[in-house]
Design a protein around this motif. Structure first.
Motif, short mmCIF file in Angstrom:
data_model
loop_
_atom_site.label_atom_id
_atom_site.label_comp_id
_atom_site.label_asym_id
_atom_site.label_seq_id
_atom_site.Cartn_x
_atom_site.Cartn_y
_atom_site.Cartn_z
N THR A 81 0.82 -1.21 0.00
CA THR A 81 0.00 0.00 0.00
C THR A 81 0.85 1.26 0.00
N SER A 82 1.98 1.23 0.71
CA SER A 82 2.88 2.39 0.73
C SER A 82 3.52 2.60 -0.64
N VAL A 83 3.95 1.51 -1.26
CA VAL A 83 4.56 1.59 -2.59
C VAL A 83 3.55 2.12 -3.60
N ALA A 84 2.32 1.58 -3.56
CA ALA A 84 1.28 2.00 -4.49
C ALA A 84 0.91 3.47 -4.29
N THR A 85 0.84 3.91 -3.05
CA THR A 85 0.52 5.31 -2.77
C THR A 85 1.61 6.23 -3.30
N ASP A 86 2.86 5.86 -3.08
CA ASP A 86 3.97 6.66 -3.59
C ASP A 86 3.95 6.71 -5.12
N GLU A 87 3.69 5.58 -5.76
CA GLU A 87 3.60 5.54 -7.23
C GLU A 87 2.47 6.44 -7.72
N PHE A 88 1.33 6.39 -7.04
CA PHE A 88 0.17 7.19 -7.44
C PHE A 88 0.46 8.67 -7.33
N LEU A 89 1.05 9.07 -6.20
CA LEU A 89 1.35 10.49 -6.00
C LEU A 89 2.43 10.99 -6.94
N ALA A 90 3.31 10.09 -7.40
CA ALA A 90 4.36 10.49 -8.34
C ALA A 90 3.87 10.44 -9.78
N GLY A 91 2.63 10.00 -9.99
CA GLY A 91 2.06 9.96 -11.35
C GLY A 91 2.54 8.79 -12.17
N ARG A 92 2.97 7.71 -11.51
CA ARG A 92 3.49 6.55 -12.24
C ARG A 92 2.45 5.44 -12.43
N ILE A 93 1.20 5.71 -12.07
CA ILE A 93 0.14 4.71 -12.26
C ILE A 93 -0.80 5.23 -13.34
N MET A 94 -1.02 4.40 -14.34
CA MET A 94 -1.96 4.75 -15.40
C MET A 94 -3.34 4.22 -15.00
N PHE A 95 -4.36 5.06 -15.16
CA PHE A 95 -5.72 4.62 -14.86
C PHE A 95 -6.67 5.34 -15.79
N ARG A 96 -7.84 4.74 -15.97
CA ARG A 96 -8.87 5.34 -16.81
C ARG A 96 -10.12 5.52 -15.97
N LYS A 97 -10.81 6.61 -16.22
CA LYS A 97 -12.11 6.82 -15.58
C LYS A 97 -13.17 6.20 -16.49
N PRO A 98 -14.10 5.46 -15.91
CA PRO A 98 -15.17 4.92 -16.75
C PRO A 98 -16.00 6.06 -17.34
N GLU A 99 -16.36 5.89 -18.57
CA GLU A 99 -17.15 6.92 -19.24
C GLU A 99 -18.55 6.95 -18.66
N VAL A 100 -19.07 8.13 -18.44
CA VAL A 100 -20.43 8.29 -17.93
C VAL A 100 -21.39 8.12 -19.09
N GLU A 101 -22.38 7.24 -18.91
CA GLU A 101 -23.34 7.00 -19.98
C GLU A 101 -24.24 8.21 -20.15
N ASP A 102 -24.61 8.47 -21.37
CA ASP A 102 -25.53 9.55 -21.66
C ASP A 102 -26.94 9.04 -21.36
N THR A 103 -27.58 9.55 -20.31
CA THR A 103 -28.88 9.04 -19.89
C THR A 103 -30.01 9.45 -20.83
N THR A 104 -29.80 10.46 -21.66
CA THR A 104 -30.87 10.88 -22.58
C THR A 104 -31.12 9.83 -23.63
N ARG A 105 -30.08 9.09 -24.03
CA ARG A 105 -30.28 8.03 -25.03
C ARG A 105 -31.10 6.89 -24.45
N ASN A 106 -30.96 6.60 -23.18
CA ASN A 106 -31.69 5.49 -22.56
C ASN A 106 -33.15 5.83 -22.34
N ASN A 107 -33.50 7.10 -22.31
CA ASN A 107 -34.89 7.48 -22.09
C ASN A 107 -35.75 7.29 -23.34
N ASN A 108 -35.17 7.11 -24.50
CA ASN A 108 -35.93 6.97 -25.74
C ASN A 108 -36.38 5.54 -26.00
N ILE A 109 -36.16 4.64 -25.07
CA ILE A 109 -36.54 3.24 -25.29
C ILE A 109 -38.01 3.04 -25.10
#
Length: 109
Positions: A81-109
């Motif tokens: 956990t210490s190693v991972a935290t240090d890597e995260f704060l140094a910007g050495r971890i790549m991550f993606r945010k999940p895309e937020v679904e467009d709720t207006t498209r789902n309302n047309n069903i």
């Protein structure tokens, strides 16, 4: 001999900054810590398996200094956990945010 502090105070705002949310940041850090932990366990098991003995002699088990030294080395290493935290704060971890679904498209069903 000076010892390292066992606790490190972390700035919550710095941890939250890369994702914009402290909970997402902690999630990223925990997933990376799990990866590091798994890798360390595999390495330790591989090194200890070299000393595996099929003999059930208790005296040999207690006198295997190489195994004891390897185990102590891994115990003294920084925690995942210490190693991972240090890597995260140094910007050495790549991550993606999940895309937020467009709720207006789902309302047309």
């Amino acid at each position: 001999m000076a010892t390292l502090p066992s606790l490190i105070t972390r700035d919550v705002e710095k941890i939250a900054a890369p994702t914009g949310n402290i909970y997402q940041s902690v999630s990223v850090i925990s997933k990376r810590a799990r990866q590091i932990s798994t890798k360390m366990k595999e390495e330790l098991n591989n090194k200890l398996s070299e000393f595996a003995s099929t003999v059930d002699n208790l005296e040999e088990v207690f006198e295997n200094r190489e195994q004891i030294e390897i185990s102590r080395f891994y115990e003294r290493m920084p925690k995942p956990t210490s190693v991972a935290t240090d890597e995260f704060l140094a910007g050495r971890i790549m991550f993606r945010k999940p895309e937020v679904e467009d709720t207006t498209r789902n309302n047309n069903i």
